[in-house]
Design a protein around this motif. Structure first.
Motif, PDB file in Angstrom:
ATOM      1  N   LEU A  17       0.800  -1.214   0.000  1.00 16.56           N
ATOM      2  CA  LEU A  17       0.000   0.000   0.000  1.00 16.56           C
ATOM      3  C   LEU A  17       0.836   1.270   0.000  1.00 16.56           C
ATOM      4  CD1 LEU A  17      -2.781  -0.998   2.536  1.00 16.56           C
ATOM      5  CD2 LEU A  17      -2.881  -1.040   0.045  1.00 16.56           C
ATOM      6  N   ALA A  18       2.001   1.213   0.584  1.00 16.44           N
ATOM      7  CA  ALA A  18       2.861   2.391   0.646  1.00 16.44           C
ATOM      8  C   ALA A  18       4.296   1.918   0.806  1.00 16.44           C
ATOM      9  CB  ALA A  18       2.460   3.276   1.808  1.00 16.44           C
ATOM     10  N   SER A  19       5.219   2.812   0.544  1.00 20.91           N
ATOM     11  CA  SER A  19       6.617   2.423   0.650  1.00 20.91           C
ATOM     12  C   SER A  19       7.069   2.435   2.104  1.00 20.91           C
ATOM     13  CB  SER A  19       7.477   3.367  -0.183  1.00 20.91           C
ATOM     14  OG  SER A  19       7.423   4.665   0.337  1.00 20.91           O
ATOM     15  N   GLU A  20       8.111   1.683   2.343  1.00 22.50           N
ATOM     16  CA  GLU A  20       8.749   1.683   3.653  1.00 22.50           C
ATOM     17  C   GLU A  20      10.236   1.876   3.427  1.00 22.50           C
ATOM     18  OE1 GLU A  20       7.883  -0.704   7.546  1.00 22.50           O
ATOM     19  OE2 GLU A  20       9.120  -1.916   6.223  1.00 22.50           O
ATOM     20  N   TYR A  21      10.869   2.560   4.349  1.00 23.79           N
ATOM     21  CA  TYR A  21      12.253   2.962   4.186  1.00 23.79           C
ATOM     22  C   TYR A  21      12.931   2.767   5.526  1.00 23.79           C
ATOM     23  CZ  TYR A  21      15.589   6.280   1.835  1.00 23.79           C
ATOM     24  OH  TYR A  21      16.630   6.902   1.223  1.00 23.79           O
ATOM     25  N   ARG A  22      14.059   2.053   5.553  1.00 24.47           N
ATOM     26  CA  ARG A  22      14.844   1.863   6.764  1.00 24.47           C
ATOM     27  C   ARG A  22      16.239   2.392   6.518  1.00 24.47           C
ATOM     28  NH1 ARG A  22      16.521  -2.972   8.300  1.00 24.47           N
ATOM     29  NH2 ARG A  22      16.750  -2.336  10.448  1.00 24.47           N
ATOM     30  N   GLY A  23      16.801   3.029   7.517  1.00 26.89           N
ATOM     31  CA  GLY A  23      18.172   3.494   7.416  1.00 26.89           C
ATOM     32  C   GLY A  23      18.438   4.572   8.441  1.00 26.89           C
ATOM     33  N   THR A  24      19.640   5.114   8.387  1.00 20.32           N
ATOM     34  CA  THR A  24      19.968   6.230   9.258  1.00 20.32           C
ATOM     35  C   THR A  24      19.617   7.527   8.538  1.00 20.32           C
ATOM     36  OG1 THR A  24      22.241   6.183   8.445  1.00 20.32           O
ATOM     37  CG2 THR A  24      21.800   5.015  10.506  1.00 20.32           C
ATOM     38  N   VAL A  25      19.369   8.563   9.310  1.00 17.55           N
ATOM     39  CA  VAL A  25      18.954   9.845   8.741  1.00 17.55           C
ATOM     40  C   VAL A  25      20.171  10.522   8.108  1.00 17.55           C
ATOM     41  CG1 VAL A  25      17.923  12.093   9.205  1.00 17.55           C
ATOM     42  CG2 VAL A  25      17.120  10.070  10.453  1.00 17.55           C
ATOM     43  N   LYS A  26      20.093  10.762   6.822  1.00 18.42           N
ATOM     44  CA  LYS A  26      21.166  11.449   6.097  1.00 18.42           C
ATOM     45  C   LYS A  26      20.924  12.953   6.125  1.00 18.42           C
ATOM     46  CE  LYS A  26      23.605  11.361   1.687  1.00 18.42           C
ATOM     47  NZ  LYS A  26      23.709  10.676   0.383  1.00 18.42           N
ATOM     48  N   HIS A  27      19.725  13.379   5.729  1.00 18.44           N
ATOM     49  CA  HIS A  27      19.379  14.799   5.700  1.00 18.44           C
ATOM     50  C   HIS A  27      17.921  14.999   6.080  1.00 18.44           C
ATOM     51  CE1 HIS A  27      23.062  15.742   3.516  1.00 18.44           C
ATOM     52  NE2 HIS A  27      22.722  14.894   2.565  1.00 18.44           N
ATOM     53  N   VAL A  28      17.668  16.101   6.745  1.00 17.35           N
ATOM     54  CA  VAL A  28      16.306  16.593   6.965  1.00 17.35           C
ATOM     55  C   VAL A  28      16.349  18.069   6.616  1.00 17.35           C
ATOM     56  CG1 VAL A  28      14.468  17.021   8.633  1.00 17.35           C
ATOM     57  CG2 VAL A  28      15.871  14.979   8.856  1.00 17.35           C
ATOM     58  N   THR A  85      18.998   3.733  13.605  1.00 20.96           N
ATOM     59  CA  THR A  85      18.223   3.393  12.410  1.00 20.96           C
ATOM     60  C   THR A  85      16.760   3.722  12.651  1.00 20.96           C
ATOM     61  OG1 THR A  85      19.741   1.632  11.799  1.00 20.96           O
ATOM     62  CG2 THR A  85      17.528   1.496  10.888  1.00 20.96           C
ATOM     63  N   VAL A  86      16.116   4.269  11.635  1.00 20.23           N
ATOM     64  CA  VAL A  86      14.687   4.553  11.706  1.00 20.23           C
ATOM     65  C   VAL A  86      13.959   3.757  10.634  1.00 20.23           C
ATOM     66  CG1 VAL A  86      14.937   6.881  12.656  1.00 20.23           C
ATOM     67  CG2 VAL A  86      14.845   6.582  10.193  1.00 20.23           C
ATOM     68  N   SER A  87      12.681   3.551  10.872  1.00 16.75           N
ATOM     69  CA  SER A  87      11.781   2.998   9.861  1.00 16.75           C
ATOM     70  C   SER A  87      10.742   4.052   9.565  1.00 16.75           C
ATOM     71  CB  SER A  87      11.086   1.730  10.361  1.00 16.75           C
ATOM     72  OG  SER A  87      11.975   0.660  10.365  1.00 16.75           O
ATOM     73  N   ILE A  88      10.517   4.279   8.293  1.00 17.82           N
ATOM     74  CA  ILE A  88       9.563   5.290   7.843  1.00 17.82           C
ATOM     75  C   ILE A  88       8.576   4.607   6.904  1.00 17.82           C
ATOM     76  CG2 ILE A  88       9.302   7.344   6.397  1.00 17.82           C
ATOM     77  CD1 ILE A  88      11.956   8.327   7.379  1.00 17.82           C
ATOM     78  N   ARG A  89       7.336   4.999   7.000  1.00 13.31           N
ATOM     79  CA  ARG A  89       6.316   4.503   6.069  1.00 13.31           C
ATOM     80  C   ARG A  89       5.551   5.703   5.526  1.00 13.31           C
ATOM     81  NH1 ARG A  89       4.021  -0.381   4.611  1.00 13.31           N
ATOM     82  NH2 ARG A  89       5.291  -1.366   6.185  1.00 13.31           N
ATOM     83  N   GLY A  90       5.215   5.630   4.257  1.00 18.60           N
ATOM     84  CA  GLY A  90       4.483   6.698   3.607  1.00 18.60           C
ATOM     85  C   GLY A  90       3.008   6.400   3.468  1.00 18.60           C
ATOM     86  N   LEU A  91       2.304   7.364   2.870  1.00 19.33           N
ATOM     87  CA  LEU A  91       0.853   7.271   2.673  1.00 19.33           C
ATOM     88  C   LEU A  91       0.458   6.895   1.244  1.00 19.33           C
ATOM     89  CD1 LEU A  91      -0.298  10.380   4.727  1.00 19.33           C
ATOM     90  CD2 LEU A  91      -0.776   7.985   5.248  1.00 19.33           C
ATOM     91  N   ASP A  92       1.430   6.610   0.395  1.00 16.07           N
ATOM     92  CA  ASP A  92       1.176   6.231  -1.001  1.00 16.07           C
ATOM     93  C   ASP A  92       0.565   7.382  -1.803  1.00 16.07           C
ATOM     94  OD1 ASP A  92       1.301   4.532  -3.164  1.00 16.07           O
ATOM     95  OD2 ASP A  92      -0.633   3.608  -2.783  1.00 16.07           O
ATOM     96  N   SER A 100       7.647  13.397  -3.823  1.00 15.27           N
ATOM     97  CA  SER A 100       8.075  13.037  -2.478  1.00 15.27           C
ATOM     98  C   SER A 100       6.840  12.578  -1.710  1.00 15.27           C
ATOM     99  CB  SER A 100       8.729  14.244  -1.792  1.00 15.27           C
ATOM    100  OG  SER A 100       9.222  13.901  -0.521  1.00 15.27           O
ATOM    101  N   GLU A 101       6.860  11.331  -1.250  1.00 20.96           N
ATOM    102  CA  GLU A 101       5.682  10.730  -0.633  1.00 20.96           C
ATOM    103  C   GLU A 101       5.361  11.349   0.726  1.00 20.96           C
ATOM    104  OE1 GLU A 101       3.982   6.289   0.491  1.00 20.96           O
ATOM    105  OE2 GLU A 101       5.852   6.484  -0.623  1.00 20.96           O
ATOM    106  N   ASP A 102       4.077  11.570   0.969  1.00 20.02           N
ATOM    107  CA  ASP A 102       3.628  12.083   2.272  1.00 20.02           C
ATOM    108  C   ASP A 102       3.959  11.040   3.339  1.00 20.02           C
ATOM    109  OD1 ASP A 102       2.591  13.977   0.569  1.00 20.02           O
ATOM    110  OD2 ASP A 102       0.500  13.614   1.111  1.00 20.02           O
ATOM    111  N   LEU A 103       4.584  11.478   4.420  1.00 18.47           N
ATOM    112  CA  LEU A 103       5.027  10.591   5.474  1.00 18.47           C
ATOM    113  C   LEU A 103       3.864  10.192   6.377  1.00 18.47           C
ATOM    114  CD1 LEU A 103       8.375  10.813   7.174  1.00 18.47           C
ATOM    115  CD2 LEU A 103       6.387  10.505   8.621  1.00 18.47           C
ATOM    116  N   ARG A 104       3.767   8.929   6.689  1.00 19.24           N
ATOM    117  CA  ARG A 104       2.715   8.420   7.584  1.00 19.24           C
ATOM    118  C   ARG A 104       3.232   8.336   9.005  1.00 19.24           C
ATOM    119  NH1 ARG A 104       1.240   3.265   9.584  1.00 19.24           N
ATOM    120  NH2 ARG A 104      -0.979   3.157  10.057  1.00 19.24           N
ATOM    121  N   HIS A 105       4.390   7.680   9.197  1.00 19.08           N
ATOM    122  CA  HIS A 105       4.979   7.566  10.525  1.00 19.08           C
ATOM    123  C   HIS A 105       6.466   7.280  10.432  1.00 19.08           C
ATOM    124  CE1 HIS A 105       4.192   3.172   9.909  1.00 19.08           C
ATOM    125  NE2 HIS A 105       5.371   3.099  10.474  1.00 19.08           N
TER     126      HIS A 105
END
Length: 112
Positions: A17-28, A85-92, A100-105
């Motif tokens: 349903l939406a993408s998931e991304y794991r890794g360390t934060v490079k840039h905000v 490490t963080v896990s991020i999921r988007g809203l599709d 750039s996908e809207d961030l869900r959590h």
């Protein structure tokens, strides 16, 4: 039997349903509100699936002016400072910024 079927459906991961991304934060990056209220995130890692953000290195966007957006920014900054490490999921969907996908959590992963 119906209850068992419904319970089983809730245990199935819906990663498509939406993408998931794991890794360390490079840039905000966050813009001043007069330019745009959005913040965008780039991780060191590879998304396991991509939706509307497949052609951008800034995979996720969130509104940094809302209470939820401020909480997300705090989590991302803490993770970046600690190297966790963080896990991020988007809203599709890409409504806050094109490509750039809207961030869900987002959550910081902890070792088990």
């Amino acid at each position: 039997m119906k209850r068992l079927l419904v319970a089983a459906l809730f245990t199935i991961p819906f990663t498509g349903l939406a993408s998931e991304y794991r890794g360390t934060v490079k840039h905000v990056v966050c813009h001043v509100e007069t330019v745009s209220p959005v913040c965008q995130v780039m991780l060191n890692g590879t998304p396991n699936a991509e939706t509307c953000a497949k052609d951008s290195s800034w995979k996720y966007t969130f509104d940094g002016t809302t209470p939820a957006g401020k909480n997300i920014l705090s989590i991302l900054m803490a993770a970046q400072m600690s190297g966790k490490t963080v896990s991020i999921r988007g809203l599709d969907k890409c409504t806050l910024a094109t490509g750039s996908e809207d961030l869900r959590h987002v959550y910081i992963e902890t070792p088990m």
